[in-house]
Every structure is written in structure tokens, then in C-alpha cells.
Design an enzyme around this catalytic site. Sequence first.
Site, PDB file in Angstrom:
ATOM      1  N   ARG A  21       0.827  -1.208   0.000  1.00  0.00           N
ATOM      2  CA  ARG A  21       0.000   0.000   0.000  1.00  0.00           C
ATOM      3  C   ARG A  21       0.863   1.261   0.000  1.00  0.00           C
ATOM      4  O   ARG A  21       0.454   2.305  -0.487  1.00  0.00           O
ATOM      5  CB  ARG A  21      -0.953   0.004   1.201  1.00  0.00           C
ATOM      6  CG  ARG A  21      -2.076  -1.023   1.077  1.00  0.00           C
ATOM      7  CD  ARG A  21      -3.160  -0.811   2.128  1.00  0.00           C
ATOM      8  NE  ARG A  21      -2.697  -1.081   3.470  1.00  0.00           N
ATOM      9  CZ  ARG A  21      -2.739  -2.276   4.058  1.00  0.00           C
ATOM     10  NH1 ARG A  21      -3.205  -3.317   3.402  1.00  0.00           N
ATOM     11  NH2 ARG A  21      -2.305  -2.428   5.281  1.00  0.00           N
ATOM     12  N   CYS A  42      -5.449 -18.517  15.365  1.00  0.00           N
ATOM     13  CA  CYS A  42      -6.239 -18.358  16.593  1.00  0.00           C
ATOM     14  C   CYS A  42      -7.574 -19.107  16.509  1.00  0.00           C
ATOM     15  O   CYS A  42      -8.213 -19.366  17.520  1.00  0.00           O
ATOM     16  CB  CYS A  42      -6.493 -16.879  16.877  1.00  0.00           C
ATOM     17  SG  CYS A  42      -4.976 -15.902  16.893  1.00  0.00           S
ATOM     18  N   TYR A 276      15.300  -7.204   9.393  1.00  0.00           N
ATOM     19  CA  TYR A 276      14.328  -6.765  10.402  1.00  0.00           C
ATOM     20  C   TYR A 276      13.607  -7.994  10.951  1.00  0.00           C
ATOM     21  O   TYR A 276      13.562  -9.033  10.292  1.00  0.00           O
ATOM     22  CB  TYR A 276      13.303  -5.827   9.774  1.00  0.00           C
ATOM     23  CG  TYR A 276      13.895  -4.577   9.136  1.00  0.00           C
ATOM     24  CD1 TYR A 276      13.793  -3.335   9.764  1.00  0.00           C
ATOM     25  CD2 TYR A 276      14.548  -4.644   7.901  1.00  0.00           C
ATOM     26  CE1 TYR A 276      14.324  -2.193   9.185  1.00  0.00           C
ATOM     27  CE2 TYR A 276      15.094  -3.514   7.327  1.00  0.00           C
ATOM     28  CZ  TYR A 276      14.976  -2.286   7.968  1.00  0.00           C
ATOM     29  OH  TYR A 276      15.509  -1.162   7.388  1.00  0.00           O
ATOM     30  N   ALA A 277      13.023  -7.853  12.117  1.00  0.00           N
ATOM     31  CA  ALA A 277      12.237  -8.984  12.642  1.00  0.00           C
ATOM     32  C   ALA A 277      11.050  -8.466  13.446  1.00  0.00           C
ATOM     33  O   ALA A 277      11.127  -7.405  14.094  1.00  0.00           O
ATOM     34  CB  ALA A 277      13.103  -9.895  13.495  1.00  0.00           C
ATOM     35  N   GLY A 279       7.035  -9.959  15.461  1.00  0.00           N
ATOM     36  CA  GLY A 279       6.154 -11.069  15.843  1.00  0.00           C
ATOM     37  C   GLY A 279       6.627 -11.865  17.047  1.00  0.00           C
ATOM     38  O   GLY A 279       7.431 -11.396  17.857  1.00  0.00           O
ATOM     39  N   ASP A 280       6.118 -13.084  17.134  1.00  0.00           N
ATOM     40  CA  ASP A 280       6.393 -13.948  18.290  1.00  0.00           C
ATOM     41  C   ASP A 280       7.881 -14.208  18.507  1.00  0.00           C
ATOM     42  O   ASP A 280       8.285 -14.594  19.604  1.00  0.00           O
ATOM     43  CB  ASP A 280       5.730 -15.328  18.074  1.00  0.00           C
ATOM     44  CG  ASP A 280       4.228 -15.300  18.252  1.00  0.00           C
ATOM     45  OD1 ASP A 280       3.679 -14.231  18.571  1.00  0.00           O
ATOM     46  OD2 ASP A 280       3.612 -16.363  18.069  1.00  0.00           O
ATOM     47  N   TYR A 423     -23.755   4.275  28.923  1.00  0.00           N
ATOM     48  CA  TYR A 423     -24.570   3.582  29.915  1.00  0.00           C
ATOM     49  C   TYR A 423     -26.054   3.654  29.597  1.00  0.00           C
ATOM     50  O   TYR A 423     -26.620   4.723  29.410  1.00  0.00           O
ATOM     51  CB  TYR A 423     -24.338   4.131  31.334  1.00  0.00           C
ATOM     52  CG  TYR A 423     -25.439   3.681  32.273  1.00  0.00           C
ATOM     53  CD1 TYR A 423     -25.648   2.321  32.485  1.00  0.00           C
ATOM     54  CD2 TYR A 423     -26.314   4.581  32.868  1.00  0.00           C
ATOM     55  CE1 TYR A 423     -26.691   1.870  33.279  1.00  0.00           C
ATOM     56  CE2 TYR A 423     -27.369   4.144  33.676  1.00  0.00           C
ATOM     57  CZ  TYR A 423     -27.550   2.782  33.863  1.00  0.00           C
ATOM     58  OH  TYR A 423     -28.580   2.326  34.631  1.00  0.00           O
ATOM     59  N   LYS A 431     -22.116   3.145  37.521  1.00  0.00           N
ATOM     60  CA  LYS A 431     -20.778   2.987  38.115  1.00  0.00           C
ATOM     61  C   LYS A 431     -20.232   1.677  37.575  1.00  0.00           C
ATOM     62  O   LYS A 431     -20.577   0.601  38.064  1.00  0.00           O
ATOM     63  CB  LYS A 431     -20.887   2.878  39.637  1.00  0.00           C
ATOM     64  CG  LYS A 431     -20.959   4.200  40.343  1.00  0.00           C
ATOM     65  CD  LYS A 431     -20.876   3.951  41.838  1.00  0.00           C
ATOM     66  CE  LYS A 431     -21.945   4.752  42.548  1.00  0.00           C
ATOM     67  NZ  LYS A 431     -22.337   4.202  43.823  1.00  0.00           N
TER      68      LYS A 431
HETATM   69  P1  FAD Z   1       3.006 -16.805  12.861  1.00  0.00           P
HETATM   70  O1  FAD Z   1       1.707 -16.167  12.646  1.00  0.00           O
HETATM   71  O2  FAD Z   1       3.065 -18.068  13.630  1.00  0.00           O
HETATM   72  O3  FAD Z   1       3.674 -17.019  11.441  1.00  0.00           O
HETATM   73  C1  FAD Z   1       4.963 -17.534  11.307  1.00  0.00           C
HETATM   74  C2  FAD Z   1       5.044 -18.289   9.996  1.00  0.00           C
HETATM   75  O4  FAD Z   1       6.412 -18.366   9.630  1.00  0.00           O
HETATM   76  C3  FAD Z   1       4.571 -19.723  10.117  1.00  0.00           C
HETATM   77  O5  FAD Z   1       3.521 -19.978   9.217  1.00  0.00           O
HETATM   78  C4  FAD Z   1       5.801 -20.552   9.795  1.00  0.00           C
HETATM   79  O6  FAD Z   1       5.509 -21.712   9.034  1.00  0.00           O
HETATM   80  C5  FAD Z   1       6.639 -19.594   8.992  1.00  0.00           C
HETATM   81  N1  FAD Z   1       8.085 -19.865   9.037  1.00  0.00           N
HETATM   82  C6  FAD Z   1       8.844 -20.048  10.138  1.00  0.00           C
HETATM   83  N2  FAD Z   1      10.142 -20.241   9.778  1.00  0.00           N
HETATM   84  C7  FAD Z   1      10.176 -20.172   8.428  1.00  0.00           C
HETATM   85  C8  FAD Z   1      11.214 -20.298   7.489  1.00  0.00           C
HETATM   86  N3  FAD Z   1      12.477 -20.517   7.863  1.00  0.00           N
HETATM   87  N4  FAD Z   1      10.924 -20.182   6.178  1.00  0.00           N
HETATM   88  C9  FAD Z   1       9.649 -19.958   5.780  1.00  0.00           C
HETATM   89  N5  FAD Z   1       8.617 -19.838   6.637  1.00  0.00           N
HETATM   90  C10 FAD Z   1       8.881 -19.936   7.943  1.00  0.00           C
HETATM   91  N6  FAD Z   1      -2.957 -14.892  19.853  1.00  0.00           N
HETATM   92  C11 FAD Z   1      -3.887 -14.063  20.329  1.00  0.00           C
HETATM   93  O7  FAD Z   1      -3.590 -12.895  20.555  1.00  0.00           O
HETATM   94  N7  FAD Z   1      -5.164 -14.501  20.580  1.00  0.00           N
HETATM   95  C12 FAD Z   1      -5.538 -15.786  20.349  1.00  0.00           C
HETATM   96  O8  FAD Z   1      -6.710 -16.160  20.553  1.00  0.00           O
HETATM   97  C13 FAD Z   1      -4.568 -16.688  19.886  1.00  0.00           C
HETATM   98  N8  FAD Z   1      -4.881 -17.983  19.675  1.00  0.00           N
HETATM   99  C14 FAD Z   1      -3.937 -18.808  19.165  1.00  0.00           C
HETATM  100  C15 FAD Z   1      -4.288 -20.137  18.958  1.00  0.00           C
HETATM  101  C16 FAD Z   1      -3.363 -21.010  18.416  1.00  0.00           C
HETATM  102  C17 FAD Z   1      -3.741 -22.447  18.216  1.00  0.00           C
HETATM  103  C18 FAD Z   1      -2.066 -20.542  18.060  1.00  0.00           C
HETATM  104  C19 FAD Z   1      -1.081 -21.471  17.456  1.00  0.00           C
HETATM  105  C20 FAD Z   1      -1.718 -19.227  18.283  1.00  0.00           C
HETATM  106  C21 FAD Z   1      -2.643 -18.350  18.838  1.00  0.00           C
HETATM  107  N9  FAD Z   1      -2.319 -17.021  19.096  1.00  0.00           N
HETATM  108  C22 FAD Z   1      -3.263 -16.186  19.611  1.00  0.00           C
HETATM  109  C23 FAD Z   1      -0.978 -16.501  18.857  1.00  0.00           C
HETATM  110  C24 FAD Z   1      -0.888 -15.785  17.498  1.00  0.00           C
HETATM  111  O9  FAD Z   1      -1.364 -16.630  16.518  1.00  0.00           O
HETATM  112  C25 FAD Z   1       0.563 -15.414  17.246  1.00  0.00           C
HETATM  113  O10 FAD Z   1       0.972 -14.531  18.265  1.00  0.00           O
HETATM  114  C26 FAD Z   1       0.799 -14.746  15.899  1.00  0.00           C
HETATM  115  O11 FAD Z   1       0.323 -15.545  14.863  1.00  0.00           O
HETATM  116  C27 FAD Z   1       2.293 -14.483  15.709  1.00  0.00           C
HETATM  117  O12 FAD Z   1       2.545 -13.981  14.454  1.00  0.00           O
HETATM  118  P2  FAD Z   1       3.946 -14.251  13.740  1.00  0.00           P
HETATM  119  O13 FAD Z   1       3.883 -13.604  12.407  1.00  0.00           O
HETATM  120  O14 FAD Z   1       5.041 -13.897  14.652  1.00  0.00           O
HETATM  121  O15 FAD Z   1       4.019 -15.822  13.584  1.00  0.00           O
END
Ligand code: FAD
Length: 550
Positions: A21, A42, A276-277, A279-280, A423, A431
Site C-alpha cells: 500500500r 487463533c 528486520y524482525a 512477531g512472536d 450507559y 458505576k
Molecule cells: P506466525 O503467525 O506463527 O507465522 C509464522 C510463519 O512463519 C509460520 O507460518 C511458519 O511456518 C513460517 N516460518 C517459520 N520459519 C520459516 C522459514 N524458515 N521459512 C519460511 N517460513 C517460515 N494470539 C492471540 O492474541 N489470541 C488468540 O486467541 C490466539 N490464539 C492462538 C491459537 C493457536 C492455536 C495458536 C497457534 C496461536 C494463537 N495465538 C493467539 C498466537 C498468534 O497466533 C501469534 O501470536 C501470531 O500468529 C504471531 O505472528 P507471527 O507472524 O510472529 O508468527
Amino acid sequence: MKIVIVGGVAGGMSAATRLRRLNETAEIIILEKGPYVSFANCGLPYYVAGEIEERSSLLVQTPEALQARFELDVRPYSEAVSIDASLKEVIVRTAEEEYTLSYDKLILSPGAKAFIPPAKGLEEAKNIFTLRSVPDVDAITDFMELYQPKKAVVIGAGFIGLEMAESLVHRGLDVTIIEKAPHVLPPLDEEMAAYITKELKANGVKLYTGLAAESFEEEGKVVVLENGERLESDMTLMSVGVKPETTLALTAGIETGVRGGIMVNEYYETSQKDIYAVGDAIVVKQQINGEDTMIALASPANRQGRQVADVISGLPRKNKGSIGTAIVRVFNQVAASTGLNERQLKMANEKFEIVHIQGKSHAGYYPNAGTILLKVLFNPENGKIYGAQAIGEDGVDKRIDIIATAIKAGMTIHDLPELEFTYAPPFGSAKDPVNMAGYAALNLIEGVSESIQWHELESKQKEGYLLLDVRNEGELEKNGRLKGALNIPLDQLRERLSEVPKDKPIIVSCHSGLRSYIAERILKQNEYKAKNLDGAFALYSTVRPEKVEK
Ligand code: FAD
């Protein structure tokens, strides 16, 4: 500009679409090792339950749709296996080939992987699952179709473990949860988690806490606990937590930090140039105390993905950190939390006070008002809000979202009474429980009220405090009595004051804390030393049911 993104789900795809975008001419390539991108991780537990009926609902986007709308080059089944940061190249492996991909900018959003602690018999087990992806959920549902399991063991009572326990119960399985920590939902404090324990048991889930699963026997059909107890399991879900997925980052010598997460600066830059990095997988600053932490949640991952695209596109964006706001539904109860809990505050040696408020989801006189138990932790000197937790059937999300917003906005506990909410009787109360938490906190700060916590009651009684229960006789008959308590209903307290000994300090309790506060005020103004049992009987009897005399 050629931008390569590793990971095609929350963080990765947010970055990709925002980049497009902002930049119509960049070449944007997304590498995803799994079969799907932009899938609803999720939603996976709800698919197991059958609440999400169609598997296709989990697949939010396809590579073709992303190509058409955003001109993204999405490559599923493509694993980035190593990075040469000096050459600015990634080695990509597919089923057919291995090839080299150059980049100008590389964004890593590889997520986290399920942590599987080593255990005897794990290798031989044929019925142990983890849940991170669509193939994982397919493996679970295929196994269930084929073998029609009757008994399931869920190891780990965090958010995913509890969601899956409920889903498996809905599918007709007999479920046992094993949790190594002393209580379920370790992000919550013990007394709040006790409500979820009660709900799990009410729905037939068996629960072992403070015990780890140690080994597996008979190809996984027997789970052996560390106390030697053996549980039969037709299928086992391992959900004991996640580890940042850093295999790839380590090939580039990228610096890692707490719990092995990828270190980034406030612009999401790793220690390697142009990488850069988000996410989780990354270490973030806990905004409340500035400490390095890991927060594996979807909202931060999505925000970070968008922000890294902004940074790369030259927009003024910084990662301010995360506070960790989460919610889970467990049968008819909802538990949510934000910020730091009591355990974390004690470990950090922070000075804090607590208020527990029992309020209603909307006006109590309007049908179907549910009870909400709200706990707020704050600094009594400067009013800083450290965190909050809530339990209830309805309206828990709203209260925790408000407090999460207040924390992010730098508001203090003094601001909570000032907040004005929509409310009308079907929606809230004049309250709101959030206002009430603010009132109660100010009462503590200003010395109008004093309180003790549920875990202090016994020791205070031993010190010589007299416990005064101001509930009515009917409530005592119905719900039980607190050991060693003198019972005088609140409305009789003024005329029966002579029955309360003057030479003892008093702790006052009622059902939920409102009447005991009124009683505390009566006593205080009659020269008694009195403190309120925070959360009162309702909370105490939930966390310590064995202390209630029926
Ligand atoms: P992800 O979304 O996990 O994406 C990472 C992707 O990178 C994966 O698909 C993986 O295959 C790919 N990957 C990794 N290494 C490589 C590589 N070397 N080459 C190519 N691809 C690669 N969070 C909430 O806030 N609320 C919820 O209700 C919730 N429920 C969840 C339920 C489940 C079952 C799970 C598994 C997670 C849940 N989460 C929830 C957590 C949320 O999904 C994650 O915090 C979020 O998806 C993280 O985003 P991300 O991009 O860091 O990783």
C-alpha cells in the site's frame, strides 16, 4: 527495492500488504514453509470443537488472491534455510530445489514453535500432538476421525491448552489436564485462576496441577506423571508453551536475548544490517517496567508487521513495546488479563496494592446481568496501573480492554473514576466495575479503607484479628461459613456493636466486598481497628473451598 519476507501469517503478511500500500513498485516476496499463508491460527481450537464448521474458513487468504490484490509473490512450501547477511542472500528450499534469493531488505516473522520438553517414550508415541498450524489441526482431526479417541490428556493449561480442552469436551472426549505450575492459566494469579479451575471441574474436566507429565508408555497410550500416577490417553495434546523460531536468524549470526528471542531495536532492526524482525520471535520491551520480555500474541504481531513496513518506507514509526493483553473463554467463563500480575510484581520487588471488585456486566436489575470479578494492581504512591485481570461470563473483554488502554495511555489509578462510559441498563452500569476499581483504590490510597488479601486471612487470624462476617443468616446457611467468624448482619451492626470486642483488630467480610466495606467504615468511625477482606467470601471460598464450613 526487493523485499523478502520470511513467514506468511500474522506479522509477515501485515508487513507485506502494508508495504504494497505504501510502495507500488517494490518487489515483495513472501516465503512460507507451510502450505498456507494468512491462516487463522487463533481459530484452530474452535475448528476442532466444530464451532468453526468449515476448514476453508481458516484459510483467510490465498496466494492467488494476494497476487491479484497486492501483487505479492507468495511462495508456500518454501523454507528459508539460511541467510548470508554479507551477500544479502537467502537460501530457499522447496520440495524440488534449493535456490538463492537476493534481497535489499529482509523481514523475519517466523513466529514461535511449540515447546516440547524431552520425555522418555515421546519418540515412540503415536498419539501426541501440538497445535500451531493447519497441518497440525488436520493431523488432530484426522486422528479423531480414524481412531475415535475417548480419553484425551492436555499437557499445559495455558490459553491454547484450555481452549483445546474445551474443544475436546465438546467433541465428547473425557479430558484430563496436567499443569506443572501450581494453578491453571499461569498468566493469572492464583485466586483468579481458581474460578477457571472451578469451571473446568463443573464441565467434567479432570485436573492435575503442580505436577508434570514425566514420560510416556505404550506408544503414548499411558502418560506417567512425576508422582508415578499413570493416566490412560487415547490422544495427548502438548501445549506447554512456545519457543521463538530462531533457527534461520541464527544462521545469519543475529543477536538473540531473553528466552532466545531475536533482539531488535525500536525500528525492528536486528543486529544484521537490512534484516528486520517482528512477531512472536522477537524480544520486546514490557512497556510497564521497560524489561525485555517475549509476548506471543496476535495483536502485537500484526502491529509490528505494519510498523516495520512503515519504518522501511520511511514513515516515523517506533516500536513502543507491548503490555500483553490476552483473553480466553473456558466453557461459560471468560478470563482476561493485561500487564503484570502479582507474581511478576513480587519478583520485581515492586511496591503495589490490589483491589478486587465484584461488579455486574450491566445494570443488575436488567435481565441476564453477569458477575465480573476484576482485580487491579497499582502503585499506591504514584498510582501507576501495573495490570488487571478479570473473570466472568460477560463483559470481561470490555473491562480489560479499557484498563489496557488506560495503561497504554499512561493513565493512573486516579483516572479510573473519571472515565465515562456509555450507559443504559442493557449495556453497563452508571458505576462501571472499572470506575469502582478506581474508587476502591483511592479509598486505600487515602486511608479511607484498609484491606488484606485472601492469602493473608489465616495468618491475620492467628495474629489475633477477629473475623467479622456481615452476611445475612440465609446466606451463611446457603453458601457456608468462614471458620472462626463472628456473624452480625450488616444491617444490625450498629445496634449490636457491643458484641464486637474493642480490644481486637477486626477483619470484615461479606459476600463480595461492598457490605464489608460499609461495615469497616462503621467500625472505623467507632474507634475499632478494622480491615476489609478484599474480594470477601466469594473470592475466598473459590480459592480456598476447603476452609468453608457448610
Ligand atoms: P506466525 O503467525 O506463527 O507465522 C509464522 C510463519 O512463519 C509460520 O507460518 C511458519 O511456518 C513460517 N516460518 C517459520 N520459519 C520459516 C522459514 N524458515 N521459512 C519460511 N517460513 C517460515 N494470539 C492471540 O492474541 N489470541 C488468540 O486467541 C490466539 N490464539 C492462538 C491459537 C493457536 C492455536 C495458536 C497457534 C496461536 C494463537 N495465538 C493467539 C498466537 C498468534 O497466533 C501469534 O501470536 C501470531 O500468529 C504471531 O505472528 P507471527 O507472524 O510472529 O508468527
